[in-house]
Motif scaffolding. Sequence first.
Motif, PDB file in Angstrom:
ATOM      1  N   LEU A  11      11.288   4.979  50.444  1.00  0.00           N
ATOM      2  CA  LEU A  11      10.167   5.762  50.957  1.00  0.00           C
ATOM      3  C   LEU A  11       9.212   4.789  51.648  1.00  0.00           C
ATOM      4  N   GLU A  12       8.816   5.106  52.867  1.00  0.00           N
ATOM      5  CA  GLU A  12       7.933   4.210  53.616  1.00  0.00           C
ATOM      6  C   GLU A  12       6.816   5.008  54.262  1.00  0.00           C
ATOM      7  N   THR A  13       5.690   4.357  54.481  1.00  0.00           N
ATOM      8  CA  THR A  13       4.602   4.994  55.224  1.00  0.00           C
ATOM      9  C   THR A  13       4.968   5.000  56.696  1.00  0.00           C
ATOM     10  N   LEU A  14       4.904   6.171  57.314  1.00  0.00           N
ATOM     11  CA  LEU A  14       5.279   6.280  58.722  1.00  0.00           C
ATOM     12  C   LEU A  14       4.114   5.795  59.589  1.00  0.00           C
ATOM     13  N   THR A  15       4.331   4.669  60.237  1.00  0.00           N
ATOM     14  CA  THR A  15       3.300   4.111  61.115  1.00  0.00           C
ATOM     15  C   THR A  15       3.853   4.100  62.538  1.00  0.00           C
ATOM     16  N   PRO A  16       3.383   5.021  63.397  1.00  0.00           N
ATOM     17  CA  PRO A  16       3.933   5.053  64.757  1.00  0.00           C
ATOM     18  C   PRO A  16       3.556   3.804  65.551  1.00  0.00           C
ATOM     19  N   ARG A  17       4.403   3.460  66.510  1.00  0.00           N
ATOM     20  CA  ARG A  17       4.130   2.274  67.341  1.00  0.00           C
ATOM     21  C   ARG A  17       2.835   2.447  68.106  1.00  0.00           C
ATOM     22  N   GLU A  18       2.618   3.663  68.633  1.00  0.00           N
ATOM     23  CA  GLU A  18       1.340   3.947  69.302  1.00  0.00           C
ATOM     24  C   GLU A  18       0.520   4.750  68.301  1.00  0.00           C
ATOM     25  N   PRO A  19      -0.654   4.240  67.900  1.00  0.00           N
ATOM     26  CA  PRO A  19      -1.412   4.950  66.869  1.00  0.00           C
ATOM     27  C   PRO A  19      -1.637   6.416  67.251  1.00  0.00           C
ATOM     28  N   GLY A  20      -1.361   7.315  66.291  1.00  0.00           N
ATOM     29  CA  GLY A  20      -1.641   8.735  66.499  1.00  0.00           C
ATOM     30  C   GLY A  20      -0.584   9.494  67.272  1.00  0.00           C
ATOM     31  N   HIS A  21       0.488   8.823  67.705  1.00  0.00           N
ATOM     32  CA  HIS A  21       1.486   9.495  68.555  1.00  0.00           C
ATOM     33  C   HIS A  21       2.889   9.150  68.052  1.00  0.00           C
ATOM     34  N   VAL A  22       3.604  10.161  67.561  1.00  0.00           N
ATOM     35  CA  VAL A  22       4.950   9.932  67.031  1.00  0.00           C
ATOM     36  C   VAL A  22       5.983  10.344  68.072  1.00  0.00           C
ATOM     37  N   ARG A  23       6.911   9.437  68.351  1.00  0.00           N
ATOM     38  CA  ARG A  23       8.014   9.757  69.265  1.00  0.00           C
ATOM     39  C   ARG A  23       9.261  10.044  68.434  1.00  0.00           C
ATOM     40  N   LEU A  24       9.804  11.236  68.627  1.00  0.00           N
ATOM     41  CA  LEU A  24      10.829  11.784  67.733  1.00  0.00           C
ATOM     42  C   LEU A  24      12.048  12.248  68.530  1.00  0.00           C
ATOM     43  N   TYR A  25      13.223  11.795  68.120  1.00  0.00           N
ATOM     44  CA  TYR A  25      14.465  12.258  68.743  1.00  0.00           C
ATOM     45  C   TYR A  25      15.285  13.009  67.712  1.00  0.00           C
ATOM     46  N   THR A  26      15.709  14.221  68.073  1.00  0.00           N
ATOM     47  CA  THR A  26      16.481  15.057  67.162  1.00  0.00           C
ATOM     48  C   THR A  26      17.797  15.415  67.853  1.00  0.00           C
ATOM     49  N   CYS A  27      18.932  15.096  67.213  1.00  0.00           N
ATOM     50  CA  CYS A  27      20.226  15.409  67.827  1.00  0.00           C
ATOM     51  C   CYS A  27      20.370  16.928  67.933  1.00  0.00           C
ATOM     52  N   GLY A  28      20.814  17.380  69.096  1.00  0.00           N
ATOM     53  CA  GLY A  28      20.834  18.819  69.358  1.00  0.00           C
ATOM     54  C   GLY A  28      22.228  19.419  69.324  1.00  0.00           C
ATOM     55  N   PRO A  29      22.331  20.661  69.799  1.00  0.00           N
ATOM     56  CA  PRO A  29      23.586  21.401  69.656  1.00  0.00           C
ATOM     57  C   PRO A  29      24.638  21.011  70.694  1.00  0.00           C
ATOM     58  N   THR A  30      25.893  21.157  70.292  1.00  0.00           N
ATOM     59  CA  THR A  30      27.013  21.121  71.223  1.00  0.00           C
ATOM     60  C   THR A  30      27.280  22.578  71.586  1.00  0.00           C
ATOM     61  N   LEU A  56      -1.120  17.047  60.217  1.00  0.00           N
ATOM     62  CA  LEU A  56      -1.807  15.832  59.779  1.00  0.00           C
ATOM     63  C   LEU A  56      -2.565  15.166  60.931  1.00  0.00           C
ATOM     64  N   GLY A  57      -2.572  15.817  62.088  1.00  0.00           N
ATOM     65  CA  GLY A  57      -3.406  15.347  63.191  1.00  0.00           C
ATOM     66  C   GLY A  57      -2.712  14.399  64.152  1.00  0.00           C
ATOM     67  N   LEU A  58      -1.386  14.279  64.043  1.00  0.00           N
ATOM     68  CA  LEU A  58      -0.667  13.390  64.959  1.00  0.00           C
ATOM     69  C   LEU A  58      -0.160  14.169  66.164  1.00  0.00           C
ATOM     70  N   ARG A  59      -0.060  13.477  67.281  1.00  0.00           N
ATOM     71  CA  ARG A  59       0.590  14.062  68.447  1.00  0.00           C
ATOM     72  C   ARG A  59       2.084  13.744  68.349  1.00  0.00           C
ATOM     73  N   VAL A  60       2.938  14.683  68.743  1.00  0.00           N
ATOM     74  CA  VAL A  60       4.379  14.460  68.656  1.00  0.00           C
ATOM     75  C   VAL A  60       5.004  14.639  70.036  1.00  0.00           C
ATOM     76  N   THR A  61       5.827  13.683  70.449  1.00  0.00           N
ATOM     77  CA  THR A  61       6.688  13.905  71.616  1.00  0.00           C
ATOM     78  C   THR A  61       8.114  13.945  71.104  1.00  0.00           C
ATOM     79  N   GLN A  62       8.724  15.117  71.230  1.00  0.00           N
ATOM     80  CA  GLN A  62      10.064  15.332  70.663  1.00  0.00           C
ATOM     81  C   GLN A  62      11.081  15.565  71.780  1.00  0.00           C
ATOM     82  N   VAL A  63      12.249  14.969  71.609  1.00  0.00           N
ATOM     83  CA  VAL A  63      13.361  15.166  72.536  1.00  0.00           C
ATOM     84  C   VAL A  63      14.538  15.704  71.742  1.00  0.00           C
ATOM     85  N   MET A  64      15.160  16.767  72.231  1.00  0.00           N
ATOM     86  CA  MET A  64      16.416  17.244  71.641  1.00  0.00           C
ATOM     87  C   MET A  64      17.441  17.379  72.755  1.00  0.00           C
ATOM     88  N   ASN A  65      18.576  16.679  72.582  1.00  0.00           N
ATOM     89  CA  ASN A  65      19.602  16.731  73.622  1.00  0.00           C
ATOM     90  C   ASN A  65      20.407  18.020  73.529  1.00  0.00           C
TER      91      ASN A  65
END
Length: 469
Positions: A11-30, A56-65
Amino acid sequence: MRVFNTLTRRLETLTPREPGHVRLYTCGPTVYDFAHIGNFRTYVWEDLLRRTLELLGLRVTQVMNITDIEDKIIAKAIAEGTTIDRVTAPYIQAFFEDIDTLGIRRAEHYPRATEHIPEMIAIAKTLEARGLTYVSQGSLYFRIDAFAPYGRLSNLERREIKVGARVDSDEYDKDDARDFVLWKGHRDGEPSWESPFGPGRPGWHLECSAMSMKYLGESFDLHTGGVDNIFPHHENEIAQSEGATGHPFVTYWMHAAHLMVDGEKMAKSKGNFHTLRDLLAAGNDPRAIRYLLLATHYRSSLNFTFDALARAAGELARFDALQARLADARVAEGRDAVFDAKLAAIDAEVRDALADDLNVSGAFGALFRLVREANAALDRNELPAGSAAGLSEALARLDGALGVIAAKPAELLDPEIEALIAQRQAARKSKNFAESDRIRDLLSGRGIVLEDTPQGVRWRRSLPSAGRG
Ligand code: AMP
Ligand code: ZN
């Protein structure tokens, strides 16, 4: 927020590289068929993760292929004597309808593999230049024993490495680690693209490396999928990406356990699956389906049964009953300090539970305690208007993360409707009828009926549809 990182097994504290902004990649459907509710367990959990970060007040940029080129798609196109685009178009549309039905928030980007071939070729070229590849029988392979960190994510020590053995299908049938294909040489009847390695098509793993790094950067925060993605797919993504860039690819990896049926993974190939559409046609409420998929912690497997789905609907009815009581209650003005204090404590408890690696049992346990406290206060006539309003506000805010408390999806605002109608008109003008149908269906799913009149498109709100509660 704390998350369980598959890479470090801690278990780790999630610390985004850019404060306040989480970049998230989620594998998508075939997209060779409808997604089943096993797939949706993963997508609903990823939606909970995204919404919790936002709560929790974070901005999220999410990509799903969208995987729109793959062995099974090609096989289907050949069997039906048609193109891969014609095979995938209806399932891409169905996927977006289904995620809307389940209240899954849209990602910022849904890149399609066939639209990112040059980016994939560029990575394969870099890997070739760095001596991490070899050619065999017209295909380009990644040489896993040339990449020392290979196996960190999936604990490879426990697997057998088949040195020099290769796999060029999109699916592994064994647990052994083998060299995997980056670029498949052209075969008769298959779609192909020109490349420095000859005509052919990309391997499945390469697409996720190319599309994640294009939209999120060479190093980004969070990458998720189902546990079946850990090996070989995510292991291979790390090898390709870090092999090409020389930088760490992803900081935190999270994986969800499977939706099971009678002790087996729900899977298309096993024939033990239900699509969302099957369940809706049988009269089930999409909100209850979302809640069922959501309410077991993502790292525990979940056995699907119709009894469990009925129980899920019954539990949600307790939220509805409370909200109906609140709407009808004739209450005094003012606030009740004792109730307000309990509400504040439970509100914090729900947020803390979600922030603790998405502890949904803790969150729903606290929420149902809140429902009991509120009902008891109403029974005693001790829930004045100010406290009742505070309660409704807290439920709505927390539902921003959960998406199951409100009986109806939040109503679209008029400007949102106008914007969607304008998008639909633009799609029709450019003859993109799949897109214009998608927008019409999206609006109709949210209770908006469109009418074409000589003066242009008019809209009105329909009566709440049955089944949506
Ligand atoms: P696929 O279309 O098979 O590549 O799967 C798409 C996503 O659904 C991946 O993230 C898989 O890990 C996930 N998935 C597939 N089957 C299940 C299941 N039975 N339970 C949970 N997630 C699943
Ligand atoms: Zn992927």
